[in-house]
Design a protein around this motif. Sequence first.
Motif, short mmCIF file in Angstrom:
data_model
loop_
_atom_site.label_atom_id
_atom_site.label_comp_id
_atom_site.label_asym_id
_atom_site.label_seq_id
_atom_site.Cartn_x
_atom_site.Cartn_y
_atom_site.Cartn_z
N TYR A 64 32.79 47.98 33.47
CA TYR A 64 33.88 47.50 34.32
C TYR A 64 33.63 47.90 35.77
CZ TYR A 64 36.33 47.12 29.83
OH TYR A 64 36.68 46.81 28.54
N TYR A 299 28.69 43.37 31.88
CA TYR A 299 29.61 43.58 32.99
C TYR A 299 30.70 42.51 32.99
CZ TYR A 299 31.50 44.26 37.64
OH TYR A 299 32.37 44.49 38.69
N ARG A 300 31.95 42.95 32.96
CA ARG A 300 33.09 42.02 32.92
C ARG A 300 33.42 41.58 34.34
NH1 ARG A 300 37.52 43.36 28.38
NH2 ARG A 300 38.37 41.54 29.47
N ARG A 302 35.66 39.25 35.26
CA ARG A 302 37.04 38.79 35.38
C ARG A 302 37.13 37.34 35.82
NH1 ARG A 302 39.72 42.21 32.18
NH2 ARG A 302 39.50 44.38 32.82
N ASP A 329 42.08 38.90 35.90
CA ASP A 329 42.85 40.06 36.31
C ASP A 329 43.83 39.78 37.44
OD1 ASP A 329 40.86 39.65 38.14
OD2 ASP A 329 40.29 41.75 38.35
#
Length: 434
Positions: A64, A299-300, A302, A329
């Motif tokens: 994250y 790896y996020r 979003r 997000d």
Amino acid sequence: MIWNEHYETLPREYLEELQLRRLRQLLNNVYARVEFYRNKMDEAGVKPDDIKSLADMSRLPFTYKQDMRDNYPFGLFAVPQEQIVRLHASSGTTGKPTVVGYTRRDIDTWTEIMARTFSAAGVGAGDILQNAYGYGLFTGGLGAHYGAEKIGASVIPISGGNSKKQLMLMKDFGSTAFSCTPSYALSLYETAVEEGIDPRKDLKLKAGIFGAEPWTNAMRQEIEDKWGIDALDIYGLSEIIGPGVAFECVEEKRGMHINEDHFIVETINPETGEVLPNGEEGELVFTTITKEAIPLIRYRTRDVTSLITEPCKCGRSFVRMNKVMGRSDDMLIIRGVNVYPSQVENILVQRAELSPYYLLIIDREGNMDTLEVQVELAEGQFMDRVRRLQDLAKGIEKDIKSMIGVTCKVRIVEHKTIARSEGKAQRVKDNRKI
């Protein structure tokens, strides 16, 4: 034009074999060298040797953005400091920035994928690229610069802003391509009109490479109509490498080719983390399989979109991603309805009376969220016909309610009322205390 035919047209079977080999090398490397990942993998009960296929990736933990901040500045680096030749940092965040480093090989990789990006846009040796992305800690300017030089183009490193000078150099130097945010391209067009410059007649531009913010196909059409160019989308983010993670081809302009020899992409359900089938809309997750300085596992981003697996007519074999429609997000939740600014933009740009500049203002009255959409009249349109403007606003309100499911108030304002941006356009003002 295909810059690197060997990798960009690899048959799927060979591409996935390459990805798995590079993934396993990456996992062994970070497990040995990065304490953060060793601890994360131990907590998840998985060792590098447990990953025997690409399907096994779902066993690996996510990374994250907060992990990067928590390990500020160099806690996620996988090489010693003497191998780091460049440092960049993300902008637009509160507190400490997210820091990314590059080895010499990382810079070469970045240059390579940007060379592919420009080639796919029809830009090559003999072209003159006017690079209006920002230089400095932001990765946009230098990433584009190196890639354009690699393909043999002449680069004007003008950076963002100073629109009159931008146009002067476009005309005097004979720029054939330019790169910037799509919102700045439209703002620059307005300045061109004020300066008496007709881009179609007075300039030599043939292509624009636009990114760093979400934009719609309707906005693409407007840019192409006004400038007389092919407008291509690119995607990237500093944490992964910068611009050039994915790019459109001029032949199709239908989805951005992801450089899969360097990045493994997944889409996941942002709520559960479940990996979704290709074609379903979800959050993009990237694993960097060739980065040396700061490799990232799952790896996020979003960013919300979907993947396209059907072959592209251009001949590239890479999976493509659709335009990003929003972020998981920071999407707006208004009275229980998920709203992305791009959804509103898609409705607004259908109206010829309006410009592409708009602002979403969210407030809370009592316990009720309210949404006001401010949008400008197009150049040459006037505010004197009150009834006509009322009917136009009501029609837009009806379309937004019908297509998105949220009630809003539309306020039409005079041309050039909404602030312009030379970087990422500010589309949302959220006044709620939530």
